[in-house]
Write a protein that holds these residues in place. Structure first.
Motif, PDB file in Angstrom:
ATOM      1  N   HIS A  10       0.812  -1.215   0.000  1.00  0.00           N
ATOM      2  CA  HIS A  10       0.000   0.000   0.000  1.00  0.00           C
ATOM      3  C   HIS A  10       0.846   1.265   0.000  1.00  0.00           C
ATOM      4  N   ASP A  11       0.617   2.111  -0.994  1.00  0.00           N
ATOM      5  CA  ASP A  11       1.184   3.454  -0.983  1.00  0.00           C
ATOM      6  C   ASP A  11       0.292   4.310  -0.102  1.00  0.00           C
ATOM      7  N   LEU A  12       0.899   5.090   0.769  1.00  0.00           N
ATOM      8  CA  LEU A  12       0.136   5.947   1.669  1.00  0.00           C
ATOM      9  C   LEU A  12       0.061   7.357   1.103  1.00  0.00           C
ATOM     10  N   PRO A  13      -1.048   8.026   1.351  1.00  0.00           N
ATOM     11  CA  PRO A  13      -1.210   9.375   0.798  1.00  0.00           C
ATOM     12  C   PRO A  13      -0.314  10.387   1.481  1.00  0.00           C
ATOM     13  N   GLY A  14       0.172  11.340   0.686  1.00  0.00           N
ATOM     14  CA  GLY A  14       0.856  12.495   1.237  1.00  0.00           C
ATOM     15  C   GLY A  14      -0.172  13.481   1.769  1.00  0.00           C
ATOM     16  N   TRP A  15       0.302  14.543   2.386  1.00  0.00           N
ATOM     17  CA  TRP A  15      -0.585  15.543   3.000  1.00  0.00           C
ATOM     18  C   TRP A  15      -1.639  16.052   2.020  1.00  0.00           C
ATOM     19  N   LEU A  41       6.577  12.036  19.105  1.00  0.00           N
ATOM     20  CA  LEU A  41       5.282  12.189  18.471  1.00  0.00           C
ATOM     21  C   LEU A  41       4.504  10.890  18.560  1.00  0.00           C
ATOM     22  N   ARG A  42       3.301  10.962  19.069  1.00  0.00           N
ATOM     23  CA  ARG A  42       2.419   9.791  19.110  1.00  0.00           C
ATOM     24  C   ARG A  42       1.655   9.724  17.796  1.00  0.00           C
ATOM     25  N   ALA A  43       1.304   8.527  17.401  1.00  0.00           N
ATOM     26  CA  ALA A  43       0.612   8.331  16.132  1.00  0.00           C
ATOM     27  C   ALA A  43      -0.816   8.855  16.200  1.00  0.00           C
ATOM     28  N   ALA A  44      -1.249   9.380  15.084  1.00  0.00           N
ATOM     29  CA  ALA A  44      -2.643   9.776  14.941  1.00  0.00           C
ATOM     30  C   ALA A  44      -3.496   8.512  14.827  1.00  0.00           C
ATOM     31  N   ARG A  45      -4.723   8.612  15.309  1.00  0.00           N
ATOM     32  CA  ARG A  45      -5.712   7.568  15.034  1.00  0.00           C
ATOM     33  C   ARG A  45      -6.495   8.073  13.824  1.00  0.00           C
ATOM     34  N   PHE A  46      -6.103   7.604  12.655  1.00  0.00           N
ATOM     35  CA  PHE A  46      -6.726   8.071  11.432  1.00  0.00           C
ATOM     36  C   PHE A  46      -8.203   7.703  11.411  1.00  0.00           C
ATOM     37  N   LEU A  47      -8.985   8.476  10.675  1.00  0.00           N
ATOM     38  CA  LEU A  47     -10.433   8.361  10.735  1.00  0.00           C
ATOM     39  C   LEU A  47     -11.110   8.004   9.418  1.00  0.00           C
ATOM     40  N   ASP A  48     -10.436   8.195   8.295  1.00  0.00           N
ATOM     41  CA  ASP A  48     -11.151   8.136   7.025  1.00  0.00           C
ATOM     42  C   ASP A  48     -10.581   7.107   6.052  1.00  0.00           C
ATOM     43  N   ASP A  49      -9.371   7.280   5.606  1.00  0.00           N
ATOM     44  CA  ASP A  49      -8.765   6.406   4.596  1.00  0.00           C
ATOM     45  C   ASP A  49      -8.556   5.017   5.204  1.00  0.00           C
ATOM     46  N   PRO A  50      -9.165   3.972   4.621  1.00  0.00           N
ATOM     47  CA  PRO A  50      -9.055   2.627   5.203  1.00  0.00           C
ATOM     48  C   PRO A  50      -7.617   2.131   5.349  1.00  0.00           C
ATOM     49  N   VAL A  51      -6.753   2.497   4.424  1.00  0.00           N
ATOM     50  CA  VAL A  51      -5.352   2.071   4.526  1.00  0.00           C
ATOM     51  C   VAL A  51      -4.682   2.746   5.717  1.00  0.00           C
ATOM     52  N   LEU A  52      -4.958   4.033   5.929  1.00  0.00           N
ATOM     53  CA  LEU A  52      -4.388   4.740   7.077  1.00  0.00           C
ATOM     54  C   LEU A  52      -4.983   4.230   8.389  1.00  0.00           C
ATOM     55  N   ALA A  54      -5.956   1.322   9.075  1.00  0.00           N
ATOM     56  CA  ALA A  54      -5.431  -0.014   9.375  1.00  0.00           C
ATOM     57  C   ALA A  54      -3.973  -0.023   9.825  1.00  0.00           C
ATOM     58  N   LEU A  55      -3.283   1.112   9.757  1.00  0.00           N
ATOM     59  CA  LEU A  55      -1.864   1.140  10.141  1.00  0.00           C
ATOM     60  C   LEU A  55      -1.686   0.837  11.619  1.00  0.00           C
ATOM     61  N   ASP A  56      -0.617   0.114  11.923  1.00  0.00           N
ATOM     62  CA  ASP A  56      -0.252  -0.059  13.327  1.00  0.00           C
ATOM     63  C   ASP A  56       0.340   1.265  13.822  1.00  0.00           C
ATOM     64  N   GLU A  57       0.466   1.398  15.124  1.00  0.00           N
ATOM     65  CA  GLU A  57       0.905   2.661  15.728  1.00  0.00           C
ATOM     66  C   GLU A  57       2.278   3.118  15.226  1.00  0.00           C
ATOM     67  N   ASN A  58       3.227   2.199  15.097  1.00  0.00           N
ATOM     68  CA  ASN A  58       4.568   2.575  14.643  1.00  0.00           C
ATOM     69  C   ASN A  58       4.558   3.080  13.204  1.00  0.00           C
ATOM     70  N   SER A  59       3.834   2.392  12.333  1.00  0.00           N
ATOM     71  CA  SER A  59       3.763   2.816  10.933  1.00  0.00           C
ATOM     72  C   SER A  59       3.048   4.156  10.812  1.00  0.00           C
ATOM     73  N   ALA A  60       1.985   4.351  11.580  1.00  0.00           N
ATOM     74  CA  ALA A  60       1.257   5.621  11.550  1.00  0.00           C
ATOM     75  C   ALA A  60       2.147   6.768  12.020  1.00  0.00           C
ATOM     76  N   ALA A  61       2.912   6.533  13.074  1.00  0.00           N
ATOM     77  CA  ALA A  61       3.807   7.576  13.589  1.00  0.00           C
ATOM     78  C   ALA A  61       4.897   7.920  12.578  1.00  0.00           C
ATOM     79  N   ARG A  62       5.476   6.907  11.938  1.00  0.00           N
ATOM     80  CA  ARG A  62       6.504   7.157  10.924  1.00  0.00           C
ATOM     81  C   ARG A  62       5.938   7.925   9.739  1.00  0.00           C
TER      82      ARG A  62
END
Length: 98
Positions: A10-15, A41-52, A54-62
């Motif tokens: 999965h490619d993740l979206p940029g800003w 920095l703590r990871a965001a709990r993403f709300l919309d994009d299903p790929v985001l 589904a990210l684990d905390e470490n991947s979301a933070a990175r």
């Protein structure tokens, strides 16, 4: 299209490609880290994009770190008014899901 980070296939979206809800989730996470003076920095709990979502905390933070950098960098790039607008969109949904 800027895709700065990949998890598995999965490619993740940029800003610029993220929804306002997911941008708001990043802003809320950054505000909380700044307010609570957290050492990292703590990871965001993403709300919309299903790929985001589904990210684990470490991947979301990175991913967050790669696309926005620091709180001050984000504020300088989009402005405080836009940060507040995004935070107001996302925070109620994030607080509901606790």
């Amino acid at each position: 299209m800027n895709r700065p980070f990949t998890v598995g296939k999965h490619d993740l979206p940029g800003w610029d490609d993220m929804s306002d809800l997911d941008k708001g989730a990043i802003v809320v996470a950054m505000w909380r880290a700044k307010w609570w003076m957290l050492p990292s920095l703590r990871a965001a709990r993403f709300l919309d994009d299903p790929v985001l979502v589904a990210l684990d905390e470490n991947s979301a933070a990175r991913h967050m770190q790669k696309i926005v950098g620091s709180f001050d960098e984000l504020r300088n790039r989009i402005g405080e008014a836009e940060m507040c607008r995004l935070e107001r969109l996302a925070k109620p949904l994030m607080d509901q899901s606790r």
